[in-house]
Design an enzyme around this catalytic site. Sequence first.
Site, PDB file in Angstrom:
ATOM      1  N   GLU A  29      24.204 -21.216  48.525  1.00 26.19           N
ATOM      2  CA  GLU A  29      23.568 -22.533  48.702  1.00 26.19           C
ATOM      3  C   GLU A  29      24.484 -23.462  49.490  1.00 26.19           C
ATOM      4  O   GLU A  29      24.692 -24.621  49.113  1.00 26.19           O
ATOM      5  CB  GLU A  29      23.188 -23.143  47.347  1.00 26.19           C
ATOM      6  CG  GLU A  29      22.033 -22.419  46.686  1.00 26.19           C
ATOM      7  CD  GLU A  29      21.512 -23.112  45.414  1.00 26.19           C
ATOM      8  OE1 GLU A  29      22.112 -24.104  44.988  1.00 26.19           O
ATOM      9  OE2 GLU A  29      20.492 -22.632  44.889  1.00 26.19           O
ATOM     10  N   GLU A  34      16.703 -16.353  43.673  1.00 26.49           N
ATOM     11  CA  GLU A  34      16.865 -16.874  42.317  1.00 26.49           C
ATOM     12  C   GLU A  34      15.526 -17.422  41.857  1.00 26.49           C
ATOM     13  O   GLU A  34      15.169 -18.560  42.169  1.00 26.49           O
ATOM     14  CB  GLU A  34      17.873 -18.039  42.275  1.00 26.49           C
ATOM     15  CG  GLU A  34      19.298 -17.682  42.589  1.00 26.49           C
ATOM     16  CD  GLU A  34      20.204 -18.916  42.614  1.00 26.49           C
ATOM     17  OE1 GLU A  34      19.774 -20.005  42.185  1.00 26.49           O
ATOM     18  OE2 GLU A  34      21.340 -18.782  43.087  1.00 26.49           O
TER      19      GLU A  34
END
Length: 646
Positions: free
Chosen positions: A183, A263
């Site tokens: 991220e 995710e």
Amino acid sequence: MTRYFGVLLVLFACGQIDSLEAPARTFAIDYEHNCFRKDGMQFRYISGSIHYSRIPRFYWKDRLVKMKMAGLDAIYTYVPWNFHEQKPGVYNFSGDHDIVSFLQLANEIGLLVILRAGPYICAEWDMGGLPAWLLAKKSIVLRSSDPDYLQAVDSWMGVFLPKIKPLLYQNGGPIITVQVENEFGSYYTCDYNYLRHLLKLFRYYLGNDVVLFTTDGSGLPYVKCGSIQGLYTTVDFGPGTNVTAAFLVQRYSEPKGPLINSEFYTGWLDHWGSPHSVVSTDRVVNTLTEILAHGANVNMYMFIGGTNFGYWNGANTPYAPQPTSYDYDAPLSEAGDLTDKYFAIRDVIKKIYFQYKQIPEGPVPPTTPKFAYGEINLEKVNSVLEALDVLAPYGSIKSAYPLTFDEIKQYFGFVLYRTKLPETYSDPALLTTFINGIRDRAYVAVNGVTQGILERDKVMSINITGIEGSQLDLLVESMGRVNFGRFNNDFKGLLTNVTIKGRTLANWTMYPLDIDTAVINGLLSKTSGLNTCNFTAPTFYKGELIIPSGIPDLPQDTFIKFTGWAKGQIWINGFNLGRYWPARGPQVTLYVPVHILTTQANNITVLELEGSPCDTGKCVVEFVDKPILNKNPGRFVEEFTFDNRE
Ligand SMILES: *[C@@H]1O[C@H](CO)[C@@H](O)[C@H](O)[C@H]1NC(C)=O
Ligand SMILES: *[C@@H]1O[C@H](CO)[C@@H](O)[C@H](O)[C@H]1NC(C)=O
Ligand SMILES: *[C@@H]1O[C@H](CO)[C@@H](O)[C@H](O)[C@H]1NC(C)=O
Ligand SMILES: *[C@@H]1O[C@H](CO)[C@@H](O)[C@H](O)[C@H]1NC(C)=O
Ligand SMILES: *[C@@H]1O[C@H](CO)[C@@H](O)[C@H](O)[C@H]1NC(C)=O
Ligand SMILES: *[C@@H]1O[C@H](CO)[C@@H](O)[C@H](O)[C@H]1NC(C)=O
Ligand SMILES: *[C@@H]1O[C@H](CO)[C@@H](O)[C@H](O)[C@H]1NC(C)=O
């Protein structure tokens, strides 16, 4: 029904075994067919997250077999750099740290592996997996092309990546893809040179054949800063998200290739002082079905969360540390128990792979038995101040003004900061730190008598009294380093001066405490004669858990409950089980895995920081057979936003 039909269509478009000659052991992206290709055949995965660092090695096999039996193709695991290199150049790859054995075990069980290799992993892990010793350079810019940061990354990866190269799919191992960073598009640096550096580094050690990828939140700004050419872009999002819109974000960066949610949240994280997060099975199953109907690859985060043993939990900002349990309301509980969510997900997988491949039949390994050993008596031994000589075997450091943990090379746990009151304060005088000056909590005493507690961002001043020359002690606790966002350069200890009635305190003596070694070596004992503190001071308590005889199959897993206790740390036979804080919650019991218990007397050591029940009530802890992760069961949350914080 309509949805089900759609699922099958997509499956046939991207799941068919085609007749091309299949080269052995290859794994690659097929851009033309928006798929992976494994051994030349079109392939997609359904995977689940498990962090080996949160599961005792003793239980790796049990958990992995349960994941295999759910019908998963792969597991996704993260590599916490700070778990393996706790001091610069000192590595641990053995015991619970033996990642190579973990990956080999997955391979033997028939699970492929997706590896988040770091250097940063987030994961609600202390500092997102970055070692705190990086902060030796105060101005270091983490996760950037700061040369000092890159030098540390290079030397770590030079040790770590060669260990996993033989475990790549191409080389006979289970690893199909490797994630670089995490991220990164949510981080403020937006430093493409850093990503390019990592790309080169990973290619250098792992070769050109392995698929390298990135993961970002499913919003355009994230993907823009998180992606570069050469690293395949994937996204992450949770139940209730508009799946089509989320994958359009991936398509912005990757017009062709497999759709991937790296995710997909099966539950959510907790913070001390907030309600326990719960996500309903229906929400998870509905969005999972939709993701699969898009023909996408998916990883369920978490499939089993596990435990933040010791001091390993991370924190979010404004400062909010995560508890010891990382149960996550995942399909397998913290203790590896099968749940309704597990079987519901297994059913989804069964349906999707119907006519395509069988998910393993046969019995799923049962939930491990738990035992309620009941109450055991504890006895007060020394306070931290009384035990200072055994807790601080390397002595103390003197400095006019306070130094941080990081400056004195203490990365976890506690440091005692000591000075003298410069004058007499017979009326309450304000002892003050500045905003964010206490990291993270200080237990304050004058001549050994408890005065109060300072807490980061929450309690910046307390009143104290005492005569000139009295000993002022601040026992400062690190409650876990920030793991997400720009403030993960989270120095610990006293970061600013401390004043009393406006006067800056000086001439500090700092004692870095090595409590774990003292506990392991059995150095904490009752010293007769000393009784300078009462039950509100940070104090050790000891007891023995005797496993009853005559009951077959004992010992078994258990949970420890702290009725009447406030906050502290607990060890069993020297194993640091983590923090307890029932006074704040939501977690009330701690998980005790059976492998740390013996059939002999088991040594329990508790460090209670705020006040035990031992002066007024029963001096016991209780072993129960069910976890309590929500202090106030009336406050379950169902609806909230998943904000890409893994
Ligand atoms: C590595 O960690 C294990 C626990 O997983 C521990 O038993 C062992 O002593 C450590 N090794 C070193 C060299 O620190
Ligand atoms: C989901 O997103 C797609 C693409 O942006 C849009 O067309 C669709 O209307 C959205 N669906 C809902 C229910 O908002
Ligand atoms: C014990 O601590 C409490 C709270 O600080 C204090 O009020 C009390 O005086 C202390 N008692 C003794 C005997 O030190
Ligand atoms: C400190 O004591 C003073 C005087 O008793 C009181 O007004 C003030 O509220 C107290 N401050 C704190 C933080 O306890
Ligand atoms: C603490 O106070 C001293 C003296 O005023 C000052 O020199 C020093 O910079 C201060 N330290 C911090 C971290 O503010
Ligand atoms: C610190 O200690 C020195 C020497 O012991 C003393 O001269 C000085 O006044 C002290 N400083 C403060 C602020 O108390
Ligand atoms: C418990 O502590 C005693 C005394 O330190 C030690 O002799 C014994 O080996 C310990 N037991 C276990 C199971 O660690």
